[in-house]
Design a protein around this motif. Sequence first.
Motif, PDB file in Angstrom:
ATOM      1  N   LEU A  91       0.833  -1.202   0.000  1.00 17.14           N
ATOM      2  CA  LEU A  91       0.000   0.000   0.000  1.00 17.14           C
ATOM      3  C   LEU A  91       0.867   1.250   0.000  1.00 17.14           C
ATOM      4  CD1 LEU A  91      -2.716  -0.940   2.659  1.00 17.14           C
ATOM      5  CD2 LEU A  91      -3.007  -0.878   0.168  1.00 17.14           C
ATOM      6  N   ASP A  92       0.331   2.327  -0.558  1.00 14.81           N
ATOM      7  CA  ASP A  92       1.042   3.605  -0.554  1.00 14.81           C
ATOM      8  C   ASP A  92       1.335   4.019   0.892  1.00 14.81           C
ATOM      9  OD1 ASP A  92       0.678   6.772  -0.291  1.00 14.81           O
ATOM     10  OD2 ASP A  92       1.540   6.330  -2.262  1.00 14.81           O
ATOM     11  N   ARG A 128      -8.292   6.339  -1.146  1.00 19.63           N
ATOM     12  CA  ARG A 128      -6.875   6.731  -1.052  1.00 19.63           C
ATOM     13  C   ARG A 128      -5.951   5.711  -1.703  1.00 19.63           C
ATOM     14  NH1 ARG A 128      -4.793  10.551   2.436  1.00 19.63           N
ATOM     15  NH2 ARG A 128      -6.293  11.777   3.643  1.00 19.63           N
ATOM     16  N   MET A 129      -6.247   4.433  -1.483  1.00 21.78           N
ATOM     17  CA  MET A 129      -5.320   3.374  -1.916  1.00 21.78           C
ATOM     18  C   MET A 129      -5.530   2.927  -3.348  1.00 21.78           C
ATOM     19  SD  MET A 129      -3.457   3.134   0.672  1.00 21.78           S
ATOM     20  CE  MET A 129      -3.455   3.473   2.434  1.00 21.78           C
ATOM     21  N   ASN A 130      -6.680   3.167  -3.895  1.00 19.83           N
ATOM     22  CA  ASN A 130      -6.982   2.681  -5.249  1.00 19.83           C
ATOM     23  C   ASN A 130      -6.566   3.713  -6.295  1.00 19.83           C
ATOM     24  OD1 ASN A 130      -7.949   0.829  -7.145  1.00 19.83           O
ATOM     25  ND2 ASN A 130      -9.926   1.889  -7.237  1.00 19.83           N
ATOM     26  N   HIS A 142      -0.280   7.526   2.291  1.00 20.27           N
ATOM     27  CA  HIS A 142      -1.703   7.424   2.630  1.00 20.27           C
ATOM     28  C   HIS A 142      -1.907   6.507   3.839  1.00 20.27           C
ATOM     29  CE1 HIS A 142      -3.340   9.825  -0.552  1.00 20.27           C
ATOM     30  NE2 HIS A 142      -2.793   9.084  -1.507  1.00 20.27           N
ATOM     31  N   LEU A 143      -1.129   5.431   3.901  1.00 19.33           N
ATOM     32  CA  LEU A 143      -1.247   4.501   5.023  1.00 19.33           C
ATOM     33  C   LEU A 143      -0.881   5.192   6.335  1.00 19.33           C
ATOM     34  CD1 LEU A 143      -1.874   1.562   5.777  1.00 19.33           C
ATOM     35  CD2 LEU A 143       0.556   1.040   5.428  1.00 19.33           C
TER      36      LEU A 143
END
Length: 226
Positions: A113-114, A223-225, A117-118
Amino acid sequence: MRNIFSIKSMLFTLAVACCFAACSKKDDTYYNYDKESSVFQGNSYEYLQRFPGLYDSMLLVIDRLGGLKDSLVSGEVTLFAINNNSFNLAMKNLNLRRATMQPARPPLTLATLDSAHLDTLACRYILRGLYNTDRVVGNADGILAPNIKYDYSMNLLYERVNAGGYVGGGPQQLFFSDPKETPFEIFWVTTKTQIVNVKTNNGIVHVLSSGHDFGFGNEFVERMNK
């Protein structure tokens, strides 16, 4: 006849008195329920490590992100602990979205995951300062508490749940809300605790319910997509 009536009256009076005595004792039992805090001999990071198979995902995320482990080891912070199921729910929703896109996107994992953002989302579960239930109780609208980064605040609201037919007679819990930077509660995303007031060497830990979706709703997927 008068003697029989007197005996019946006396027995009835004794029965009522016993009933009130039993109720009073039961009331006191519920009133004092869960009054004491738990104590863990270790720091807040070690608390997560203490339960293998329960907080593995949160530990993985914390270890990926700079500074979070140090805060849980030695900082004066309040941690809302998230179990593996909460991360599984979030990742399932994210990868389902990616699989149904045209064209389909490959699945992601917590390790891919980024990180920016995480970090933004993970920090919402770690508050600057100590917030046990005593600090929150008595505030009808809850209190705003800042997280450790990004100048972002979460809302904490106290409740004592019902038990055994007694209003407010059960254990304590907190409603933990992400206000989404709006004063309108209709847009807030809220979850509940299942354990509160675990005191560690350096902080306070509250455990969130297993049904919580990490990231507080659709924001995680959005956020993650990318």
